[in-house]
Design an enzyme around this catalytic site. Structure first.
Site, PDB file in Angstrom:
ATOM      1  N   CYS A 164      17.722  30.004 -13.893  1.00  0.00           N
ATOM      2  CA  CYS A 164      16.508  29.981 -13.063  1.00  0.00           C
ATOM      3  C   CYS A 164      15.984  28.562 -12.870  1.00  0.00           C
ATOM      4  O   CYS A 164      15.727  27.849 -13.835  1.00  0.00           O
ATOM      5  CB  CYS A 164      15.460  30.847 -13.752  1.00  0.00           C
ATOM      6  SG  CYS A 164      13.830  30.710 -13.014  1.00  0.00           S
ATOM      7  N   TRP A 168      14.782  40.570 -17.788  1.00  0.00           N
ATOM      8  CA  TRP A 168      15.481  39.610 -18.652  1.00  0.00           C
ATOM      9  C   TRP A 168      15.721  40.195 -20.038  1.00  0.00           C
ATOM     10  O   TRP A 168      14.824  40.748 -20.656  1.00  0.00           O
ATOM     11  CB  TRP A 168      14.672  38.308 -18.758  1.00  0.00           C
ATOM     12  CG  TRP A 168      14.492  37.624 -17.439  1.00  0.00           C
ATOM     13  CD1 TRP A 168      13.354  37.589 -16.685  1.00  0.00           C
ATOM     14  CD2 TRP A 168      15.489  36.888 -16.706  1.00  0.00           C
ATOM     15  NE1 TRP A 168      13.576  36.871 -15.527  1.00  0.00           N
ATOM     16  CE2 TRP A 168      14.871  36.421 -15.514  1.00  0.00           C
ATOM     17  CE3 TRP A 168      16.829  36.565 -16.932  1.00  0.00           C
ATOM     18  CZ2 TRP A 168      15.551  35.662 -14.554  1.00  0.00           C
ATOM     19  CZ3 TRP A 168      17.497  35.804 -15.986  1.00  0.00           C
ATOM     20  CH2 TRP A 168      16.868  35.366 -14.816  1.00  0.00           C
ATOM     21  N   TYR A 173      14.932  30.056  -1.156  1.00  0.00           N
ATOM     22  CA  TYR A 173      14.761  31.500  -1.369  1.00  0.00           C
ATOM     23  C   TYR A 173      14.324  32.198  -0.091  1.00  0.00           C
ATOM     24  O   TYR A 173      14.771  33.312   0.201  1.00  0.00           O
ATOM     25  CB  TYR A 173      13.735  31.770  -2.481  1.00  0.00           C
ATOM     26  CG  TYR A 173      14.306  31.574  -3.866  1.00  0.00           C
ATOM     27  CD1 TYR A 173      14.899  32.634  -4.538  1.00  0.00           C
ATOM     28  CD2 TYR A 173      14.275  30.337  -4.489  1.00  0.00           C
ATOM     29  CE1 TYR A 173      15.437  32.464  -5.800  1.00  0.00           C
ATOM     30  CE2 TYR A 173      14.813  30.143  -5.753  1.00  0.00           C
ATOM     31  CZ  TYR A 173      15.394  31.209  -6.411  1.00  0.00           C
ATOM     32  OH  TYR A 173      15.937  31.053  -7.652  1.00  0.00           O
TER      33      TYR A 173
END
Lengths: 338, 338
Positions: free
Chosen positions: B49, B82, B180
């Protein structure tokens, strides 16, 4: 080609390219019932398709534009496959049909296979003669000679055929079809095997082309045409859409210069429509690009930059000459050009 | 981050990044109830990330490894987000939890939002303190100063904050988040607007960085960290997967050298795991990559080549020094490195 290159093939275990079903040959002696004849046949292509684009280039180099007319299908197929939706009334003006499939049906009713380009259609009967993309261009080079322009190059020289056949077979397996095996892979291992083969072969070709201008002999041949039609699509579609992304063509000094040299040779770049290429791949293959979004890149301006391949010598057209300008009706629109 | 960066966001009209919900700050004076304290907190990240990677880099540059421990989540989320599936028993050894969501739940029951990294968790209570990715690194730089190593750089220098804030806002809008917006666009127009903005901004940044080694001032700052975490992902994922493909980072001489310079600076490249990066994006976003196939490319060897940016001057760490080696437990495995 694009027999089932879209979604139907896509769900299978491994991508297998269909063999052409209609393999009649148009020959000088007409032994299959289809003699070479000016004005009798129509070549149906998509400018998106690398297999069809071989024929478009050969036809230009050989000066067959007047003898063998050209139908360009819409780059976006629907569930009835290739369509003539670029033409007035969505109909091919010569064949009078809306879908290439109609010529297939005229030849063989209830044919269960896919509809592919390139295809040659017999205009009087409206029947498909051949969709044999591997044979078709070789016959243009060797059987249509009486109709070639003055100064047409010999694209399949008798003395070089063994070497050409060997090179073309490797290029077919690892590059022309290799990018499809990578792009339509449904599993990681299958993809990696194909992608590795693509780049191993490209690396070998790059080495081969470091000191020689063309793939076989010192003139342009069918072998160059077949490599070119994949290379010209590499950065626009195969690199991203098919995940052949170890490097871009533009990152390999030799192959990039080789591809630009051909692109800038009359008969090559003037047949390429990047707009058709990008829209076809990105919009038709919803199995790998569900949004159908067509990328803005890559920057295409590099295609027109100097390549300096003349320094390697070579005689592009051998004892012949370059083809004349593109017929007005066949000029690629500005949005398709770099 | 990756609050809903996967499929749930994907079906919407336009990609909107969620604001952080938990915005408590850990400060020197503890005014939000969370005083800076060595050993009390745990930083949870994914190395995939870009937002979390900012914090990993800041922590290294500032020498906070001993004071603020690190939990690295599996790059592949499941429907519970996660996971600590890289750890023995699939459990974070310090927090004792299997999913980051458990720390969110400990803080606020029935919290309806997404689970994102970076997150800082209070170890004694097991509660999430903050997932405010925009504030978190600035606080590491300015509130955790008592725990910084000797020679730590000033990553948010008081005299440069206005300029930094302006640059970081533009980089956020067009680059960090711009990729994005391009990648998760569901329509052609939305994609094109975002992709155009990405490359317009990159071009402006390339120009800015032609004669200056770093974005603001003559030392490494938070502004460089924020640009770096997007640039390092550009060719491996944003170029193909997010269709930001006008050119590769490696094709822009200035930005590519700038990114390599930072990559080769201790605290930057030694935090990057290309394996986590590629597997996360290509396997999690099934809405844009239904096969989940992870590309073999790009060739990463270029990251270690000379960049010659020293010629521009600049003092990477200002009056400070580079960080020491990566703690043994945090070394990126070979498959993640160039």
């Amino acid at each position: 080609m694009s027999v089932g290159e879209g979604n139907e093939q896509y769900g299978r275990k491994a991508f297998k390219r269909s063999k052409s079903h209609f393999t009649d040959r148009i020959t000088a002696d007409g032994r299959d019932g289809w003699p070479v004849e000016a004005g009798r046949y129509r070549l149906v292509v998509s400018r998106a398709c690398p297999w069809a684009s071989r024929a478009v280039i050969s036809r230009r180099l050989l000066g067959l534009e007047g003898a063998l007319s050209l139908a360009v299908a819409d780059p976006i197929q629907d569930d009835r496959s290739w369509r003539f939706t670029l033409d007035p009334d969505d109909r091919d003006p010569v064949l009078g049909i809306r879908f290439l499939k109609e010529a297939y049906d005229a030849r063989e009713s209830e044919y269960p296979g896919g509809v592919s380009v390139p295809a040659i259609v017999d205009v009087p009967s409206g029947e498909l003669v051949t969709n044999d993309y591997q044979r078709l261009t070789l016959d243009l080079a060797t059987e249509w000679t009486n109709l070639h322009r003055a100064g047409a190059p010999d694209l399949y020289p008798a003395g070089l055929r063994d070497e050409m056949d060997a090179v073309m077979a490797e290029v077919y397996e690892d590059v022309n079809n290799g990018v499809y095996r990578a792009g339509f892979a449904t599993g990681q291992e299958e993809y990696e095997e194909a992608c590795d083969a693509v780049f191993r072969r490209l690396q070998a070709l790059s080495k081969r082309l470091t000191r020689r201008r063309y793939l076989v002999g010192d003139t342009i041949t069918e072998a160059d045409i077949r490599l070119f039609t994949t290379l010209v699509r590499f950065d626009p579609v195969y690199h991203g859409h098919f995940k052949c992304n170890r490097w871009k063509l533009a990152e390999d000094r030799v192959l990039w210069a080789y591809a630009r040299d051909l692109f800038q040779t009359p008969g090559f770049g003037d047949t390429v429509d990047f707009d058709h290429i990008k829209r076809h791949y990105y919009r038709v293959h919803t199995g790998i690009n569900p949004t159908g979004i067509v990328p803005l890149g890559p920057d295409l301006s590099g295609w027109l930059t100097p390549h300096q391949r003349e320094e390697l010598g070579g005689r592009p057209f051998g004892d012949g000459t370059p083809p004349g300008p593109v017929p007005a009706a066949e000029v690629v629109p500005p949005q398709g050009r770099p």
